[in-house]
Design an enzyme around this catalytic site. Structure first.
Site, mmCIF file in Angstrom:
data_model
loop_
_atom_site.group_PDB
_atom_site.id
_atom_site.type_symbol
_atom_site.label_atom_id
_atom_site.label_comp_id
_atom_site.label_asym_id
_atom_site.label_seq_id
_atom_site.Cartn_x
_atom_site.Cartn_y
_atom_site.Cartn_z
ATOM 1 N N ALA A 9 0.835 -1.207 0.000
ATOM 2 C CA ALA A 9 0.000 0.000 0.000
ATOM 3 C C ALA A 9 0.866 1.251 0.000
ATOM 4 C CB ALA A 9 -0.927 -0.015 1.220
ATOM 5 N N CYS A 272 13.000 6.278 -7.794
ATOM 6 C CA CYS A 272 13.139 5.421 -8.980
ATOM 7 C C CYS A 272 14.401 5.602 -9.794
ATOM 8 C CB CYS A 272 11.948 5.652 -9.904
ATOM 9 S SG CYS A 272 10.439 5.012 -9.222
HETATM 10 C C1 UDX Z 1 9.711 9.102 -12.181
HETATM 11 C C2 UDX Z 1 9.142 8.943 -13.604
HETATM 12 O O1 UDX Z 1 8.835 10.245 -14.131
HETATM 13 C C3 UDX Z 1 7.896 8.068 -13.606
HETATM 14 O O2 UDX Z 1 7.463 7.864 -14.928
HETATM 15 C C4 UDX Z 1 8.254 6.737 -12.952
HETATM 16 O O3 UDX Z 1 7.092 5.925 -12.874
HETATM 17 C C5 UDX Z 1 8.816 6.949 -11.553
HETATM 18 O O4 UDX Z 1 9.950 7.821 -11.613
HETATM 19 P P1 UDX Z 1 9.094 10.602 -10.068
HETATM 20 O O5 UDX Z 1 10.404 10.128 -9.527
HETATM 21 O O6 UDX Z 1 7.889 10.494 -9.213
HETATM 22 O O7 UDX Z 1 8.736 9.801 -11.413
HETATM 23 O O8 UDX Z 1 9.218 12.144 -10.487
HETATM 24 P P2 UDX Z 1 9.806 12.934 -11.734
HETATM 25 O O9 UDX Z 1 8.835 13.986 -12.092
HETATM 26 O O10 UDX Z 1 10.231 12.039 -12.836
HETATM 27 O O11 UDX Z 1 11.086 13.665 -11.150
HETATM 28 C C6 UDX Z 1 12.243 12.970 -10.744
HETATM 29 C C7 UDX Z 1 13.330 13.949 -10.325
HETATM 30 O O12 UDX Z 1 13.835 14.659 -11.452
HETATM 31 C C8 UDX Z 1 12.838 15.029 -9.351
HETATM 32 O O13 UDX Z 1 13.825 15.228 -8.363
HETATM 33 C C9 UDX Z 1 12.691 16.259 -10.227
HETATM 34 O O14 UDX Z 1 12.825 17.452 -9.518
HETATM 35 C C10 UDX Z 1 13.841 16.065 -11.205
HETATM 36 N N1 UDX Z 1 13.643 16.780 -12.475
HETATM 37 C C11 UDX Z 1 12.601 16.468 -13.303
HETATM 38 C C12 UDX Z 1 14.564 17.759 -12.884
HETATM 39 O O15 UDX Z 1 15.533 18.046 -12.167
HETATM 40 N N2 UDX Z 1 14.386 18.382 -14.086
HETATM 41 C C13 UDX Z 1 13.352 18.090 -14.928
HETATM 42 O O16 UDX Z 1 13.266 18.689 -16.010
HETATM 43 C C14 UDX Z 1 12.427 17.095 -14.510
HETATM 44 P P1 ADP Z 2 6.458 2.089 -3.940
HETATM 45 O O1 ADP Z 2 7.001 3.488 -3.999
HETATM 46 O O2 ADP Z 2 7.062 1.173 -4.979
HETATM 47 O O3 ADP Z 2 4.966 2.013 -3.917
HETATM 48 P P2 ADP Z 2 6.597 1.779 -1.050
HETATM 49 O O4 ADP Z 2 7.825 1.531 -0.247
HETATM 50 O O5 ADP Z 2 5.905 3.086 -0.956
HETATM 51 O O6 ADP Z 2 6.998 1.449 -2.567
HETATM 52 O O7 ADP Z 2 5.498 0.663 -0.729
HETATM 53 C C1 ADP Z 2 5.721 -0.693 -0.667
HETATM 54 C C2 ADP Z 2 4.827 -1.299 0.427
HETATM 55 O O8 ADP Z 2 4.899 -2.732 0.341
HETATM 56 C C3 ADP Z 2 5.220 -0.947 1.863
HETATM 57 O O9 ADP Z 2 4.124 -0.320 2.491
HETATM 58 C C4 ADP Z 2 5.538 -2.328 2.530
HETATM 59 O O10 ADP Z 2 5.101 -2.400 3.879
HETATM 60 C C5 ADP Z 2 4.744 -3.286 1.654
HETATM 61 N N1 ADP Z 2 5.221 -4.671 1.667
HETATM 62 C C6 ADP Z 2 6.472 -5.141 1.497
HETATM 63 N N2 ADP Z 2 6.504 -6.491 1.552
HETATM 64 C C7 ADP Z 2 5.239 -6.914 1.743
HETATM 65 C C8 ADP Z 2 4.599 -8.208 1.873
HETATM 66 N N3 ADP Z 2 5.306 -9.343 1.770
HETATM 67 N N4 ADP Z 2 3.254 -8.240 2.078
HETATM 68 C C9 ADP Z 2 2.543 -7.086 2.137
HETATM 69 N N5 ADP Z 2 3.069 -5.868 2.042
HETATM 70 C C10 ADP Z 2 4.405 -5.752 1.837
#
Ligand code: UDX
Ligand code: ADP
Ligand code: UDX
Length: 480
Positions: A9, A272
């Site tokens: 979640a 990511c």
């Molecule tokens: C990213 C991907 O965009 C998304 O598709 C994937 O599923 C998860 O990873 P996220 O990390 O949530 O998403 O945010 P994002 O908007 O991509 O920004 C990532 C980082 O890059 C941030 O720190 C942002 O400030 C920075 N950034 C982004 C820049 O410095 N310059 C830009 O032009 C765009």
């Molecule tokens: P993401 O950004 O990929 O959604 P998060 O760290 O926010 O990752 O969420 C992952 C969630 O998965 C956490 O809340 C964690 O407690 C849960 N989790 C990890 N292992 C298990 C498991 N075996 N069963 C149920 N929940 C789990």
């Protein structure tokens, strides 16, 4: 009624399932997690994550066809489709430490599915995982199958934090990878039918399993690479008198390049980009492709360089010392509209400033005090990252105060560092801030959001990434 269960979640599982529940009233969605506090929060008025628009959707669907539960086994057993959205951090020890993805949570989820299932299941990979994870998961499930048919699909999520709901409502594409067998194709169709409730068919792409898994890593690597490319240019702009915003604009007008994701910054953060690139690098190395691995590694190295370069500008501009000086940090989240601090550049910048004995006063509209304290005191493991090498002593964390207002943060400060592009930082009363600061008063804008000309008129010495340098700063070249 089709029953969906999502294991995990978090930032991905929570919003994705909320939107599926909203768009598909005929589907029952249960989100399960082993973390009792997370589930309690999802069932309360104060959701565990901040995401614009999310609260409304949860309120509309919760208790109708959207449920949050800690009863993992029961809900998995009853589901037709199981999304696995558990965390996959980078391994911190053992083989592949610092690069490979840690699949402990994934494996335990798979074993649990095998233990409790009594009917056929479609198991969907939602978290980003190394290529060929589906194959490993299939092995675990089929070796423990008790005659049950499992179909594994890869359905990577591309939502970005801060815009998760918009991205889910209107995705550029939905990607579903599955086996090329009749059963595999049938499973793909079942999942396609879920998304077809609101996503136009031409945006639902189907591929084989490996292509889907690799596409997710590749997409994040390409996005991060654009940011490192423009950040590398920002250093050259400062050296030559070009303006990185003008360069980005001109470059982005080429339709083959495109204008998005070309904003220079203090560095990219988030859970990511770095993790997925490290994972990609590891996969390349394991497959005997060191040249490809080194190519992608460089994206992370430039990101570290950019953070280091920013701190060097701060220190060198302020007479080469920030010792004992109060510095206001505006923004701690890794981007605006989220309270998430995972891999935020603010952690590295603050730690470096603390090592130089600065006193920090931090304000972020969404990040809690506890989170900031934890981030700054935790000694993270990292893979040849020069920025992280020296730990921050417990004493220096005491030099941090966390406040709930920009004006308070900036009072009597020598400098302001803007590290997150929150909208409210664009419309601050900078004259009032200037009047209450030590002189000379510095602004270091790590997100290029302030009006440099206006601030210079007020009297600030302004550094804005990749913009022509203030004469003051030019005279004090940073060693980067
Ligand atoms: C990213 C991907 O965009 C998304 O598709 C994937 O599923 C998860 O990873 P996220 O990390 O949530 O998403 O945010 P994002 O908007 O991509 O920004 C990532 C980082 O890059 C941030 O720190 C942002 O400030 C920075 N950034 C982004 C820049 O410095 N310059 C830009 O032009 C765009
Ligand atoms: P993401 O950004 O990929 O959604 P998060 O760290 O926010 O990752 O969420 C992952 C969630 O998965 C956490 O809340 C964690 O407690 C849960 N989790 C990890 N292992 C298990 C498991 N075996 N069963 C149920 N929940 C789990
Ligand atoms: C390029 C720029 O496109 C143009 O804007 C600039 O003014 C001059 O340099 P050009 O070299 O004529 O133009 O051709 P271009 O179409 O860009 O192709 C360059 C090379 O890249 C070719 O060898 C082409 O085969 C290759 N290429 C292009 C690929 O391998 N893959 C692609 O997806 C695109």
């Amino acid at each position: 009624m089709v029953k969906i269960c999502c294991i995990g979640a978090g930032y991905v599982g929570g919003p994705t399932m909320a939107v599926i529940a909203l768009k598909c009233p005929s589907i029952q969605v249960v989100v399960v997690d082993i973390s009792v506090s997370r589930i309690t929060a999802w069932n309360s008025e104060q959701l565990p994550i901040y995401e614009p628009g999310l609260e409304d959707i949860v309120k509309q669907c919760r208790g109708k066809n959207l449920f949050f539960s800690t009863d993992v086994e029961k809900n998995v057993a009853e589901a037709d489709i199981i999304f696995v959205s558990v965390n996959t951090p980078t391994k911190t020890q053992g083989l592949g430490a610092g690069r490979a993805a840690d699949l402990t949570y994934w494996e335990s989820a798979a074993r649990m599915i095998a233990d409790v299932s009594t009917s056929n299941k479609i198991v969907v990979e939602k978290s980003t995982v190394p290529v060929k994870t589906a194959e490993a998961i299939e092995k675990i499930l089929s070796f423990n199958s008790k005659g049950i048919n499992y179909q594994i699909l890869s359905n990577p999520e591309f939502l970005a934090e801060g815009t998760a709901i918009q991205d889910l409502f209107n995705p550029d594409r939905v990607l579903i990878g599955g086996k090329e067998t009749p059963d595999g194709q049938k499973a793909i169709q079942t999942l396609k039918d879920v998304y077809a409730h609101w996503v136009p068919e031409d945006r639902i792409i189907t591929t084989n399993l490996w292509s889907a898994e690799l596409s997710k890593l590749a997409a994040n690597a390409f996005l991060a690479q654009r940011i490192s490319s423009v950040n590398a240019m920002s250093a050259l702009c400062e050296a030559t008198g070009a303006d990185v915003s003008q360069v980005s604009h001109a470059v982005g007008k080429d339709t083959r390049i495109g204008s998005k994701f070309l904003n220079a910054s203090v560095g990219f953060g988030g859970s990511c980009f770095q993790k997925d690139i490290l994972n990609l690098v590891y996969i390349c190395e394991c497959n005997g492709l060191p040249e490809v691995a080194n190519y992608w590694k460089q994206v992370i190295k430039v990101n570290d360089y950019q953070k280091k370069r920013f701190v060097n500008r701060v220190v060198s501009s302020m007479f080469n010392t920030v010792s004992g000086k109060k510095i206001a940090i505006l923004g701690f989240a890794f981007k605006k509209d989220t309270g998430d601090t995972r891999e935020t550049p603010a952690i590295d910048v603050c730690k470096e400033l603390l090592r130089d004995r600065a006193r920090l006063s931090i304000y972020d509209p969404q990040v809690t005090m506890d989170q900031i304290q934890r981030d700054l005191s935790m000694d993270k493991f990292d893979w040849d990252h020069p920025v992280h090498l020296q730990p921050v002593s417990p004493g220096s964390v005491k030099k941090v105060s966390i406040v709930w207002d920009t004006y308070e943060a900036a009072r009597d400060a020598h400098a302001i560092c803007i590290l997150t592009e929150w909208d409210e930082f664009k419309t601050l009363d900078y004259q009032r801030i200037f009047d209450n600061m030590q002189k000379p008063a510095f602004v270091f804008d790590g997100r290029n959001i302030v009006n440099v000309k206006k601030l210079r008129e007020i009297g600030f010495i302004v550094y804005s990434i990749g913009k022509p340098l203030d004469p003051w700063i030019k005279d004090m070249p940073a060693v980067a």
